[in-house]
Design an enzyme around this catalytic site. Sequence first.
Site, short mmCIF file in Angstrom:
data_model
loop_
_atom_site.label_atom_id
_atom_site.label_comp_id
_atom_site.label_asym_id
_atom_site.label_seq_id
_atom_site.Cartn_x
_atom_site.Cartn_y
_atom_site.Cartn_z
N LYS A 60 29.71 -46.81 -1.53
CA LYS A 60 30.67 -45.75 -1.15
C LYS A 60 30.80 -45.67 0.37
CE LYS A 60 32.06 -44.35 -5.08
NZ LYS A 60 33.45 -44.46 -5.48
N TYR A 73 24.62 -47.87 -5.05
CA TYR A 73 25.86 -47.12 -5.34
C TYR A 73 26.30 -46.35 -4.09
CZ TYR A 73 28.83 -43.30 -6.91
OH TYR A 73 29.87 -42.40 -7.02
N SER A 132 31.38 -39.78 -2.26
CA SER A 132 30.37 -39.00 -2.97
C SER A 132 29.38 -38.36 -2.00
CB SER A 132 29.61 -39.95 -3.90
OG SER A 132 28.47 -39.33 -4.42
P1 NAD Z 1 34.73 -42.69 -14.67
O1 NAD Z 1 33.85 -43.83 -14.97
O2 NAD Z 1 34.99 -41.70 -15.74
O3 NAD Z 1 36.14 -43.22 -14.15
C1 NAD Z 1 36.28 -44.42 -13.41
C2 NAD Z 1 37.41 -45.20 -14.03
O4 NAD Z 1 37.59 -46.40 -13.29
C3 NAD Z 1 37.11 -45.61 -15.48
O5 NAD Z 1 38.21 -45.26 -16.28
C4 NAD Z 1 36.93 -47.13 -15.41
O6 NAD Z 1 37.37 -47.75 -16.59
C5 NAD Z 1 37.76 -47.48 -14.20
N1 NAD Z 1 37.32 -48.68 -13.48
C6 NAD Z 1 36.08 -48.99 -13.04
N2 NAD Z 1 36.09 -50.17 -12.41
C7 NAD Z 1 37.38 -50.60 -12.40
C8 NAD Z 1 38.03 -51.74 -11.89
N3 NAD Z 1 37.35 -52.69 -11.23
N4 NAD Z 1 39.36 -51.86 -12.05
C9 NAD Z 1 40.06 -50.90 -12.72
N5 NAD Z 1 39.50 -49.82 -13.24
C10 NAD Z 1 38.17 -49.66 -13.08
O7 NAD Z 1 34.14 -41.98 -13.37
P2 NAD Z 1 34.56 -40.61 -12.69
O8 NAD Z 1 33.45 -39.66 -12.86
O9 NAD Z 1 35.93 -40.23 -13.07
O10 NAD Z 1 34.54 -41.07 -11.17
C11 NAD Z 1 35.70 -41.48 -10.50
C12 NAD Z 1 35.34 -41.89 -9.08
O11 NAD Z 1 34.69 -40.81 -8.43
C13 NAD Z 1 34.36 -43.08 -9.03
O12 NAD Z 1 34.74 -43.91 -7.97
C14 NAD Z 1 33.03 -42.40 -8.75
O13 NAD Z 1 32.17 -43.27 -8.05
C15 NAD Z 1 33.44 -41.23 -7.88
N6 NAD Z 1 32.50 -40.10 -7.95
C16 NAD Z 1 32.14 -39.60 -9.18
C17 NAD Z 1 31.22 -38.55 -9.24
C18 NAD Z 1 30.76 -38.02 -10.56
O14 NAD Z 1 29.67 -37.44 -10.61
N7 NAD Z 1 31.49 -38.15 -11.64
C19 NAD Z 1 30.72 -37.98 -8.05
C20 NAD Z 1 31.12 -38.52 -6.83
C21 NAD Z 1 32.02 -39.58 -6.80
C1 WQD Z 2 21.83 -33.29 -11.83
C2 WQD Z 2 20.46 -32.63 -11.97
C3 WQD Z 2 18.69 -34.17 -12.41
C4 WQD Z 2 20.17 -35.42 -16.35
C5 WQD Z 2 24.57 -38.20 -9.63
C6 WQD Z 2 24.72 -39.26 -8.60
C7 WQD Z 2 25.70 -38.81 -7.55
C8 WQD Z 2 27.00 -38.33 -8.16
C9 WQD Z 2 26.77 -37.34 -9.25
C10 WQD Z 2 28.58 -40.08 -8.22
C11 WQD Z 2 19.35 -33.39 -11.27
C12 WQD Z 2 18.89 -33.24 -13.58
C13 WQD Z 2 20.03 -34.79 -15.12
C14 WQD Z 2 19.23 -35.15 -17.37
C15 WQD Z 2 18.08 -33.63 -15.90
N1 WQD Z 2 27.74 -39.36 -8.78
N2 WQD Z 2 19.00 -33.91 -14.89
N3 WQD Z 2 18.22 -34.27 -17.09
O1 WQD Z 2 21.74 -36.98 -9.84
O2 WQD Z 2 22.83 -34.97 -8.78
O3 WQD Z 2 24.08 -37.04 -9.01
O4 WQD Z 2 25.86 -37.88 -10.19
O5 WQD Z 2 28.84 -40.16 -7.06
O6 WQD Z 2 25.90 -39.89 -6.74
O7 WQD Z 2 23.47 -39.49 -8.00
O8 WQD Z 2 23.62 -35.73 -11.02
O9 WQD Z 2 24.01 -34.87 -13.27
O10 WQD Z 2 22.51 -36.89 -12.96
O11 WQD Z 2 21.71 -34.66 -12.22
O12 WQD Z 2 17.17 -32.85 -15.69
O13 WQD Z 2 19.29 -35.71 -18.49
O14 WQD Z 2 20.12 -32.60 -13.37
O15 WQD Z 2 17.33 -34.45 -12.21
O16 WQD Z 2 18.45 -32.43 -10.77
P1 WQD Z 2 22.93 -36.18 -9.63
P2 WQD Z 2 23.00 -35.60 -12.44
#
Ligand code: NAD
Ligand code: WQD
Length: 336
Positions: free
Chosen positions: A152, A148, A124
């Site tokens: 990562k 978190y 991330s």
């Molecule tokens: P998500 O929660 O929709 O998907 C994660 C999936 O993993 C879920 O289906 C959950 O049930 C499963 N899971 C969690 N822990 C588990 C475990 N111990 N064993 C088996 N399954 C498990 O999240 P997402 O948005 O699809 O994110 C996927 C990956 O990408 C995550 O690792 C997240 O940290 C990373 N990521 C997400 C974002 C984002 O903003 N969505 C940004 C950067 C990184």
């Molecule tokens: C985006 C913008 C908020 C919700 C997070 C994690 C990051 C990554 C992605 C996994 C910001 C604003 C949000 C709301 C708002 N995840 N906001 N009202 O914070 O950039 O990133 O998710 O790796 O690690 O930190 O994403 O979508 O929460 O926020 O005003 O109800 O929207 O302040 O500026 P963020 P976000």
Amino acid sequence: MNILITGGAGYIGSHTAIALANAGHKITIFDNLCNSKLTVIDQLTKILGFPVNFINGDVRNTPLVNKSLKENEIEGVIHFAGLKSVAESVANPLLYYSNNVQGSISLIEAMQQNQVKTFVFSSSATVYGEPTYLPYDEKHPTNPINPYGHSKLQVETILGDWAKSDPEVKASILRYFNPVGAHESGLIGENPNQIPNNLMPYIAKVICGSLPNLNIYGKDYGTRDGTGERDYIHVMDLAEGHLAAIDYLKNNHGSHIHNLGTGHGTTVLELIEAFQEINKVEIPYKFSGRRGGDLASYYSDANKALKELGWQARRNLEQSCKDTYHHLLISNNRAK
Ligand code: NAD
Ligand code: WQD
């Protein structure tokens, strides 16, 4: 290639499953459904036109992962399974270190037992922390500001060390920016089990009336309009980035880090405006104070992925807003 997708019932994993299967890979999804639903597997089956192989399990269950790798003759793993709420990680850090770090170690142990050495990891942009310059490129110092983000970065370190210890290991570390949007079918999208923390799924809940209004966290940041600025990337672009990473690993050993973002920043107000405009809907919002731990602005330098993976985001913000809304309409109809 036979690929195990951990967390493949989740938001990014399910979209990546489509991209992989359409490119001819044989996919097996491994998920404990702690933040997703079994119906996603049915929807994937509908989209792909064949039954999707699914194992309900926790990645920390090393014997089960071991058996799954063996029985499905897995050659590579894409590891999405993890928890992703920053606030929850602050309140309960051990849960995050157990799930995200111990989960990854367990998975790698099972892979070692099966001589599986190709690994793609969902990292991330949060690993960078407070920007010392923007856009963030992959050389930007890493300094996560919450458990978190630390979880990562710790897995990134583990993968780097694993790759150093075994010259056959091929590890791709993908640092995602802010994924949004949904598959064009509308059959899958982002459906968190709890009230969403992230902006786009929160907007979706407001539009369908489950939440009264959007709270905009802060209007006094040093950005164009005072609201937070992020790099929103369409989830299908992100999915295709994984395909490019798998291809890249065919000829590249060791561990490799790439940003997956668009290279452009969008503020909260700009996103609201784009969503309203393209979908002809109104998003009720009010301003509230800054959210603890938020950064004012960040976006990616996406040039390394273009140069090395031959990948870049192709879909724009309007497409993301359109596809999010389409998915919302389809899932609301289904629920009726
Ligand atoms: P998500 O929660 O929709 O998907 C994660 C999936 O993993 C879920 O289906 C959950 O049930 C499963 N899971 C969690 N822990 C588990 C475990 N111990 N064993 C088996 N399954 C498990 O999240 P997402 O948005 O699809 O994110 C996927 C990956 O990408 C995550 O690792 C997240 O940290 C990373 N990521 C997400 C974002 C984002 O903003 N969505 C940004 C950067 C990184
Ligand atoms: C985006 C913008 C908020 C919700 C997070 C994690 C990051 C990554 C992605 C996994 C910001 C604003 C949000 C709301 C708002 N995840 N906001 N009202 O914070 O950039 O990133 O998710 O790796 O690690 O930190 O994403 O979508 O929460 O926020 O005003 O109800 O929207 O302040 O500026 P963020 P976000």
